[in-house]
Design a protein around this motif. Structure first.
Motif, PDB file in Angstrom:
ATOM      1  N   LEU A 108      -0.535  95.796  29.663  1.00  0.00           N
ATOM      2  CA  LEU A 108      -1.278  94.744  28.978  1.00  0.00           C
ATOM      3  C   LEU A 108      -2.361  95.333  28.072  1.00  0.00           C
ATOM      4  O   LEU A 108      -2.576  94.864  26.954  1.00  0.00           O
ATOM      5  N   ASN A 109      -3.040  96.359  28.537  1.00  0.00           N
ATOM      6  CA  ASN A 109      -4.137  96.990  27.792  1.00  0.00           C
ATOM      7  C   ASN A 109      -3.679  98.107  26.864  1.00  0.00           C
ATOM      8  O   ASN A 109      -4.513  98.783  26.274  1.00  0.00           O
ATOM      9  N   GLN A 110      -2.376  98.324  26.767  1.00  0.00           N
ATOM     10  CA  GLN A 110      -1.809  99.436  25.986  1.00  0.00           C
ATOM     11  C   GLN A 110      -2.432 100.763  26.404  1.00  0.00           C
ATOM     12  O   GLN A 110      -2.897 101.553  25.595  1.00  0.00           O
ATOM     13  N   THR A 111      -2.447 100.966  27.700  1.00  0.00           N
ATOM     14  CA  THR A 111      -2.981 102.185  28.288  1.00  0.00           C
ATOM     15  C   THR A 111      -1.822 102.941  28.926  1.00  0.00           C
ATOM     16  O   THR A 111      -0.950 102.338  29.529  1.00  0.00           O
ATOM     17  N   VAL A 112      -1.826 104.263  28.761  1.00  0.00           N
ATOM     18  CA  VAL A 112      -0.803 105.065  29.419  1.00  0.00           C
ATOM     19  C   VAL A 112      -1.430 105.828  30.576  1.00  0.00           C
ATOM     20  O   VAL A 112      -2.619 106.149  30.551  1.00  0.00           O
ATOM     21  N   LEU A 113      -0.625 106.090  31.583  1.00  0.00           N
ATOM     22  CA  LEU A 113      -1.064 106.875  32.724  1.00  0.00           C
ATOM     23  C   LEU A 113      -0.624 108.316  32.504  1.00  0.00           C
ATOM     24  O   LEU A 113       0.559 108.580  32.291  1.00  0.00           O
ATOM     25  N   ALA A 114      -1.571 109.218  32.523  1.00  0.00           N
ATOM     26  CA  ALA A 114      -1.278 110.637  32.387  1.00  0.00           C
ATOM     27  C   ALA A 114      -1.615 111.321  33.706  1.00  0.00           C
ATOM     28  O   ALA A 114      -2.771 111.328  34.128  1.00  0.00           O
ATOM     29  N   GLU A 115      -0.585 111.859  34.360  1.00  0.00           N
ATOM     30  CA  GLU A 115      -0.796 112.603  35.597  1.00  0.00           C
ATOM     31  C   GLU A 115      -1.035 114.059  35.219  1.00  0.00           C
ATOM     32  O   GLU A 115      -0.149 114.712  34.673  1.00  0.00           O
ATOM     33  N   VAL A 116      -2.231 114.547  35.502  1.00  0.00           N
ATOM     34  CA  VAL A 116      -2.630 115.900  35.118  1.00  0.00           C
ATOM     35  C   VAL A 116      -2.755 116.743  36.376  1.00  0.00           C
ATOM     36  O   VAL A 116      -3.542 116.437  37.264  1.00  0.00           O
ATOM     37  N   THR A 117      -1.971 117.805  36.436  1.00  0.00           N
ATOM     38  CA  THR A 117      -2.032 118.736  37.557  1.00  0.00           C
ATOM     39  C   THR A 117      -2.633 120.035  37.039  1.00  0.00           C
ATOM     40  O   THR A 117      -2.166 120.587  36.046  1.00  0.00           O
ATOM     41  N   SER A 118      -3.675 120.511  37.724  1.00  0.00           N
ATOM     42  CA  SER A 118      -4.338 121.744  37.304  1.00  0.00           C
ATOM     43  C   SER A 118      -4.631 122.609  38.525  1.00  0.00           C
ATOM     44  O   SER A 118      -4.565 122.137  39.654  1.00  0.00           O
ATOM     45  N   ALA A 119      -4.978 123.870  38.251  1.00  0.00           N
ATOM     46  CA  ALA A 119      -5.286 124.792  39.342  1.00  0.00           C
ATOM     47  C   ALA A 119      -6.673 124.532  39.921  1.00  0.00           C
ATOM     48  O   ALA A 119      -6.910 124.763  41.097  1.00  0.00           O
ATOM     49  N   VAL A 120      -7.584 124.071  39.081  1.00  0.00           N
ATOM     50  CA  VAL A 120      -8.956 123.780  39.496  1.00  0.00           C
ATOM     51  C   VAL A 120      -9.357 122.412  38.962  1.00  0.00           C
ATOM     52  O   VAL A 120      -8.688 121.844  38.103  1.00  0.00           O
ATOM     53  N   THR A 121     -10.473 121.901  39.440  1.00  0.00           N
ATOM     54  CA  THR A 121     -10.979 120.621  38.962  1.00  0.00           C
ATOM     55  C   THR A 121     -11.351 120.739  37.493  1.00  0.00           C
ATOM     56  O   THR A 121     -12.021 121.688  37.085  1.00  0.00           O
ATOM     57  N   LEU A 122     -10.920 119.760  36.698  1.00  0.00           N
ATOM     58  CA  LEU A 122     -11.178 119.781  35.263  1.00  0.00           C
ATOM     59  C   LEU A 122     -12.592 119.306  34.958  1.00  0.00           C
ATOM     60  O   LEU A 122     -13.104 118.396  35.607  1.00  0.00           O
ATOM     61  N   ILE A 158      -0.429 120.872  33.811  1.00  0.00           N
ATOM     62  CA  ILE A 158       0.843 120.186  33.588  1.00  0.00           C
ATOM     63  C   ILE A 158       0.483 118.725  33.405  1.00  0.00           C
ATOM     64  O   ILE A 158      -0.189 118.128  34.245  1.00  0.00           O
ATOM     65  N   ILE A 159       0.917 118.157  32.279  1.00  0.00           N
ATOM     66  CA  ILE A 159       0.606 116.769  31.972  1.00  0.00           C
ATOM     67  C   ILE A 159       1.913 115.992  31.968  1.00  0.00           C
ATOM     68  O   ILE A 159       2.862 116.358  31.280  1.00  0.00           O
ATOM     69  N   LYS A 160       1.951 114.903  32.744  1.00  0.00           N
ATOM     70  CA  LYS A 160       3.138 114.052  32.805  1.00  0.00           C
ATOM     71  C   LYS A 160       2.748 112.661  32.327  1.00  0.00           C
ATOM     72  O   LYS A 160       1.867 112.026  32.900  1.00  0.00           O
ATOM     73  N   GLN A 164       7.909 112.155  30.038  1.00  0.00           N
ATOM     74  CA  GLN A 164       7.609 113.351  29.256  1.00  0.00           C
ATOM     75  C   GLN A 164       6.670 114.274  30.040  1.00  0.00           C
ATOM     76  O   GLN A 164       5.655 113.836  30.570  1.00  0.00           O
ATOM     77  N   VAL A 165       7.025 115.564  30.103  1.00  0.00           N
ATOM     78  CA  VAL A 165       6.216 116.550  30.823  1.00  0.00           C
ATOM     79  C   VAL A 165       5.813 117.661  29.854  1.00  0.00           C
ATOM     80  O   VAL A 165       6.658 118.227  29.162  1.00  0.00           O
ATOM     81  N   ILE A 166       4.527 117.940  29.804  1.00  0.00           N
ATOM     82  CA  ILE A 166       4.001 119.039  28.994  1.00  0.00           C
ATOM     83  C   ILE A 166       3.491 120.093  29.965  1.00  0.00           C
ATOM     84  O   ILE A 166       2.502 119.880  30.664  1.00  0.00           O
ATOM     85  N   ASP A 167       4.195 121.219  30.031  1.00  0.00           N
ATOM     86  CA  ASP A 167       3.837 122.281  30.969  1.00  0.00           C
ATOM     87  C   ASP A 167       3.070 123.366  30.232  1.00  0.00           C
ATOM     88  O   ASP A 167       3.657 124.208  29.555  1.00  0.00           O
ATOM     89  N   ALA A 168       1.757 123.331  30.333  1.00  0.00           N
ATOM     90  CA  ALA A 168       0.897 124.339  29.721  1.00  0.00           C
ATOM     91  C   ALA A 168       0.255 125.194  30.806  1.00  0.00           C
ATOM     92  O   ALA A 168      -0.853 125.690  30.653  1.00  0.00           O
ATOM     93  N   SER A 169       0.974 125.373  31.910  1.00  0.00           N
ATOM     94  CA  SER A 169       0.436 126.164  33.012  1.00  0.00           C
ATOM     95  C   SER A 169       0.862 127.620  32.858  1.00  0.00           C
ATOM     96  O   SER A 169       1.855 127.922  32.199  1.00  0.00           O
ATOM     97  N   LEU A 170       0.119 128.504  33.484  1.00  0.00           N
ATOM     98  CA  LEU A 170       0.494 129.922  33.455  1.00  0.00           C
ATOM     99  C   LEU A 170       1.828 130.143  34.146  1.00  0.00           C
ATOM    100  O   LEU A 170       2.656 130.938  33.691  1.00  0.00           O
ATOM    101  N   ARG A 171       2.052 129.432  35.241  1.00  0.00           N
ATOM    102  CA  ARG A 171       3.318 129.542  35.960  1.00  0.00           C
ATOM    103  C   ARG A 171       4.483 129.160  35.052  1.00  0.00           C
ATOM    104  O   ARG A 171       5.507 129.838  35.008  1.00  0.00           O
TER     105      ARG A 171
END
Length: 184
Positions: A108-122, A158-160, A164-171
């Motif tokens: 309704l609000n034209q908002t997307v959910l981005a699940e962000v996985t990181s090694a440490v707190t952003l 890693i952003i999902k 769509q998945v964007i993997d910008a992790s070192l792994r």
């Protein structure tokens, strides 16, 4: 146990009904905040989830607990909705109903959910940078970040967003480098 499809089939109409109530009373964002708080409570308190899911516990006890959790200051429409779920023996679907409500609210609000996985707190600046990147990619008006910590990543994120998945992790970078080296 119920299947995921059956759970979605039950949760969808109740989530739509909750959104309809919220829209008619102009309380969509307030209900959204309450839904987030309840979901957080259910995920951190397994005893609460077990109590609500247990079919052998009487409805009156569940209603008393809901009233106690929400308190007197809670929105009467949301409280009544939860009590109806108890009466209809659908309270065990509370978590998927609330998740579906939040998905409908984001739509309704034209908002997307981005699940962000990181090694440490952003940091706040890193979260803002990710938000701007996701807005640029998706064209959404707003972004809701759901942060998770995974120490196995070593570094990066890693952003999902949807499928769509964007993997910008070192792994991920090491894995891609290893694939390039083995294919050469």
């Amino acid at each position: 146990m119920t299947s995921k499809v059956a759970t979605v089939e039950v949760a969808q109409p109740y989530a739509q009904a909750l959104l309809s109530i919220a829209q008619s009373k102009n309380l969509t964002e307030e209900f959204g905040e309450d839904a987030r708080v309840l979901l957080s409570l259910l995920s951190t308190q397994p005893e609460l989830r077990n109590f609500i899911d247990n079919p052998f516990i009487q409805s009156e006890n569940k209603k008393a607990l809901i009233k106690q959790i929400l308190g007197e200051g809670a929105n009467q429409y949301l409280r009544n909705f939860l009590l109806v779920l108890v009466d209809k023996r659908r309270i065990m679907f509370l978590e998927p109903i609330l998740q579906q409500y939040l998905a409908l609210l984001r739509q309704l609000n034209q908002t997307v959910l981005a699940e962000v996985t990181s090694a440490v707190t952003l940091t706040e600046a890193q979260q803002q940078a990710i938000t701007q990147k996701v807005i640029a990619i998706t064209g959404a008006r707003q972004v809701e970040l759901e942060a998770k910590i995974d120490s196995d990543l070593i570094g990066g994120v890693i952003i999902k967003v949807g499928s769509q998945v964007i993997d910008a992790s070192l792994r991920g970078q090491l894995r891609r480098l290893a694939l390039r080296l083995t294919s050469s």
